[in-house]
Design an enzyme around this catalytic site. Sequence first.
Site, short mmCIF file in Angstrom:
data_model
loop_
_atom_site.label_atom_id
_atom_site.label_comp_id
_atom_site.label_asym_id
_atom_site.label_seq_id
_atom_site.Cartn_x
_atom_site.Cartn_y
_atom_site.Cartn_z
N ALA A 1 -24.50 -11.01 0.23
CA ALA A 1 -25.53 -11.91 0.78
C ALA A 1 -26.28 -12.66 -0.32
O ALA A 1 -27.39 -13.14 -0.10
CB ALA A 1 -26.51 -11.14 1.68
N ARG A 2 -25.68 -12.74 -1.50
CA ARG A 2 -26.32 -13.41 -2.65
C ARG A 2 -27.66 -12.78 -3.02
O ARG A 2 -28.52 -13.42 -3.61
CB ARG A 2 -26.52 -14.92 -2.38
CG ARG A 2 -25.21 -15.67 -2.02
CD ARG A 2 -24.22 -15.67 -3.19
NE ARG A 2 -23.13 -16.61 -3.01
CZ ARG A 2 -21.86 -16.25 -2.71
NH1 ARG A 2 -21.53 -14.97 -2.57
NH2 ARG A 2 -20.92 -17.17 -2.59
N LEU A 3 -27.83 -11.50 -2.62
CA LEU A 3 -29.05 -10.77 -3.01
C LEU A 3 -28.77 -10.08 -4.34
O LEU A 3 -28.70 -8.86 -4.43
CB LEU A 3 -29.43 -9.76 -1.93
CG LEU A 3 -30.23 -10.31 -0.76
CD1 LEU A 3 -30.51 -9.22 0.25
CD2 LEU A 3 -31.54 -10.95 -1.26
#
Length: 226
Positions: free
Chosen positions: A195-197
């Site tokens: 999640a591009r976290l």
Amino acid sequence: MRSEEYGRVVYSGSGLEGLGSGDTKTTVLELFESWWAQALADPRVGEPAAASLATFDAAGGLPDNRILLIKDFDAGGLRFFTNLDSAKGRQLETTPDAAAVMLWHPMFRQVRFRGPVERTTRDEDREYWVTRPQASQLASWSSSQSAPVASREAVTAGFAAAESRFRDTEVPLPEQWGGYRLRPAEVEFWVGMPARLHDRVLWRTSDGRPRPLDSPDGWESQRLQP
Ligand SMILES: Cc1cc2nc3c(=O)[nH]c(=O)nc-3n(C[C@H](O)[C@H](O)[C@H](O)COP(=O)(O)O)c2cc1C
């Protein structure tokens, strides 16, 4: 073609677990050494020593950037070797500061460095020079790196001339070839996550000046937002 048409890569890296903000149990050197060793051992990583090196071109008023190989590193910093009269060499002469990035994409890892750069000693240059393959030595002799050249033929003719010049002798260390040491005052470790976290931890010295990377003192760490 838009880049999304290749499909979105789902990142799921690891390596910063347990490193809370302000956690100084691990030294920068310890963490970088373990990541470097893992990158060297990972057959998916094509050129594990490749880094982009950004310098400042004061004459042109713009940043500059190129890939090169990190020869090695220790508590004092990262060493790389090049032509001292190249564009990067001239830029470092005027502005002896740089930023470097290493990307080990299959591992979803990135490491960024910022700090002053200093010339290695002539003994260090010679020590590495003699281990280089002869063809690389001849190429370094024959190329005024970054200077214009009339044709590809002129490049190969220069190499052939160096070959015949040093046919029966060792290729000596050229005056314009040597190394630099980037002495980080900041090192950021980045791990790509779902999640591009992404997970990021930045180490920086308390006074903004370089310190030995194996020192447990004088470095502060801070987790950053993705
Ligand atoms: C994978 C890779 C490794 C490279 N390694 C080096 C290197 O170790 N030293 C070097 O001077 N140039 C290296 N180069 C070439 C540089 O990217 C660059 O073209 C050259 O150093 C001239 O840069 P400058 O004109 O900014 O000085 C490498 C390029 C690539 C793509």
